[in-house]
Design an enzyme around this catalytic site. Structure first.
Site, short mmCIF file in Angstrom:
data_model
loop_
_atom_site.label_atom_id
_atom_site.label_comp_id
_atom_site.label_asym_id
_atom_site.label_seq_id
_atom_site.Cartn_x
_atom_site.Cartn_y
_atom_site.Cartn_z
N ASP A 1 0.92 -1.24 0.10
CA ASP A 1 0.10 0.15 -0.03
C ASP A 1 1.01 1.37 -0.13
OD1 ASP A 1 -2.98 0.81 0.53
OD2 ASP A 1 -1.98 2.27 1.77
N LEU A 2 0.52 2.19 -0.92
CA LEU A 2 1.62 3.39 -0.88
C LEU A 2 1.50 4.28 0.29
CD1 LEU A 2 1.44 4.17 -4.72
CD2 LEU A 2 2.91 2.79 -3.45
N ASP B 1 -4.41 2.61 -4.82
CA ASP B 1 -2.72 2.53 -4.42
C ASP B 1 -2.42 1.47 -3.90
OD1 ASP B 1 -3.98 2.93 -2.01
OD2 ASP B 1 -2.46 4.48 -1.32
#
Ligand code: C2E
Ligand code: CA
Ligand code: CA
Length: 524
Positions: free
Chosen positions: A125-126, A168
């Protein structure tokens, strides 16, 4: 021509081995032989009659016809095949980044589980992506995702495949289960995100939280594997680690999160919180300048649940607005208490992103700011990312609150975008440099350089600078030499309940009637 058409029919038979095409192939071979027989018969003739010539021309066009029909059939078949491949690619790939999508991941996982070789699943996950999307819009968010996808895919080792699951969120299958090999992949992911992405005129920096689970040592089913990698990824995000390996205790943390949010609701209803205050010191004369209000949630055993454990959970719901309401109410009561101590302070209140989006915030803050009887002032601390969520609305809200007498400080400065645009466009009076830069200022040149630059910038923007997390005298001296205005940290005092604040001043035996408290006398 017939022999030439055999090539096309052969290709068709390879792609579509149905009896029709095989019969056609046999017929063409039969006709080739027939043509050879006729050729032989004509060669034997001594003279040609007109009907033979007409017959040969008809046979020639017959051959051309077969070539044309078989060639066109082959081309149509190739076209259909290409369309099918295209459709399949679209169905299994993400249209934005071109990476394999969630469906592809599910297919690959089933395939790997079927062959039964051990492998690892990484859920990514960004970090900070949401802020970019909220602040700059989806156009830049999309461009950033494309760049991130390309960069990560390029850097991955050959035994790892990248997927985009949506938003994301990305995933990687590593056909290895030994930790050093998995770590190699994780390092490659972080390496790919190390430098800022230059998207048009913006330099955007994102990080990644990575959760890892293994097949078959931890999960034997796809659903379980995905869930474990997800739990590990959330743990990695929460603890700000480069990656987290799944283990059973993480699951109990996820359950704990649900429990915390249920008990938070109860705690709000029952007003179980306490508001503590941490002094903020004026470095030029060591006087007490103000206090930061910090919430405390007591447990039954006398200990406290740390705000870092519950504030972010409250921030995911509207519970945070109720907490802020309580904090403001408590501050307005404590203002009278500070008045009774004859000190005039600037009281800092933390606001979250959701508070800034709360349409009632202006009304609530003006009730607090209109407390004319008190000589205490109020400053609201907001992080950059909170300011950048719906920036136009935030700008208006901040302008109205400023007009009503409130002031704003940027909290944890340096950990977000450190955006100059915010400093220029928003009515910010103060910058609080994050404690991660302050704690190592005496032995990390890079931190010292950052602090120096922030102080320089603030002075030219006529903003007051606060250093948070000051724990040592050495740090105080450096900050003073750099011209930092205010300091807060354990070196001066830890956060304390109001009753201790009274004692803290009383015990020192001297309560000045002006607002200048000699901190050297009072605190150390
Ligand atoms: P923050 O706004 O950055 O608050 C400063 C935190 O640093 C406080 O932690 C404080 O106790 C701690 N601190 C201060 N000086 C030192 C030091 O010298 N060394 C170290 N290691 N730590 C120091 P606390 O009280 O645990 O709060 C943590 C975070 O929780 C706060 O970070 C803030 O983001 C949030 N928070 C606390 N109270 C509230 C509140 O009433 N409302 C909201 N929205 N957030 C709050
Ligand atoms: Ca703060
Ligand atoms: Ca802070």
């Amino acid at each position: 021509m017939l022999v030439f058409s055999l090539r096309s029919v052969n290709e068709i038979c390879i792609k579509d081995n149905t009896s029709g095409w095989r019969i056609l192939r046999a017929l063409i071979i039969f006709f080739v032989l027939g043509y050879m027989g006729i050729f032989y018969y004509l060669c034997k003739q001594s003279d040609f009659i007109i009907s033979d010539v007409i017959f040969c021309i008809i046979m020639l066009f017959g051959g051309a016809f077969v070539v044309l029909v078989t060639r066109l059939s082959l081309l149509s078949l190739l076209k259909v095949e290409k369309l099918i491949i295209n459709e399949r690619t679209i169905a299994l790939h993400d249209s934005l980044t071109g990476l394999p999508n969630r469906q592809y991941l599910m297919n690959s996982l089933s395939h790997h589980v079927k062959i039964g070789f051990p492998f690892s699943l990484l859920m990514i996950d960004l970090n900070r992506f949401k802020q970019v999307n909220d602040a700059l819009g989806h156009y830049y968010g999309d461009l950033l995702l494309i760049e991130v996808g390309n960069n990560v895919a390029e850097q991955l080792p050959h035994d790892a495949q990248l997927f985009r699951l949506g938003g994301d969120e990305f995933a990687v299958i590593v056909t290895q289960s030994e930790l050093p090999k998995v770590e190699e992949t994780i390092n490659a992911i972080h390496h790919a995100l190390e430098s800022a992405f230059c998207i048009e005129s913006y330099d955007l920096l994102v990080g990644a939280s990575v959760g890892v689970s293994h097949y078959p040592s931890q999960a034997s089913e796809i659903g379980q594997l995905l869930q474990q990698a997800d739990i590990a990824m959330y743990a990695s995000k929460k603890m700000a680690t480069e990656y987290t390996l799944y283990d059973n205790t993480l699951e109990s943390n996820a359950v704990e999160k649900v429990n915390i949010s249920a008990s938070l609701k109860r705690a709000i209803e029952n007003q179980e919180f306490e508001l503590w205050y941490q002094p903020i010191i004026n470095l030029s004369d060591n006087n007490l300048y103000g206090v930061e209000a910090l919430i405390r949630w007591p447990r039954t055993d006398g200990s406290y649940t740390a705000p870092n454990l519950f504030i972010h959970i409250a921030e995911q719901t509207t519970l945070i607005n109720q907490i802020t309401d309580w904090v403001m109410l408590q501050v307005s009561k404590d203002m009278e208490y500070f008045d009774s101590l004859s000190v005039s302070l600037c009281i800092h209140i933390n606001l979250s992103a959701k508070d800034l989006q709360d349409p009632k915030l202006i009304e609530k803050t003006s009730a607090l700011l209109k407390n004319n009887l008190s000589s205490q002032q109020v400053m609201f601390e907001i992080t950059e990312s909170a300011m950048m969520t719906n920036i136009e609305q935030v700008k208006t809200t901040m302008a109205v609150i400023t007009a009503a007498g409130g002031t704003f400080s940027i909290d944890d400065f340096g950990t977000g975008f450190s955006s100059l645009e915010l400093l220029r466009d928003l009515p910010v009076k103060q910058i609080k440099i994050d404690r991660s830069f302050i704690s190592n200022i005496h032995h990390k040149d890079a931190d010292l350089a950052i602090v120096k630059s922030v102080i320089f910038l603030s002075q030219h923007l006529e903003c007051v600078v606060v250093a948070e997390g000051v724990e040592q005298l050495e740090t105080v001296n450096i900050l003073k030499s750099l011209g930092c205005d205010l300091a807060q940290g354990y070196y001066y005092a830890k956060p304390m309940p109001t009753k201790d604040f009274r004692n803290f001043i009383k015990n020192k035996g001297h309560i000045p009637h002006d607002k200048a408290l000699q901190i050297n006398e009072l605190i150390r």
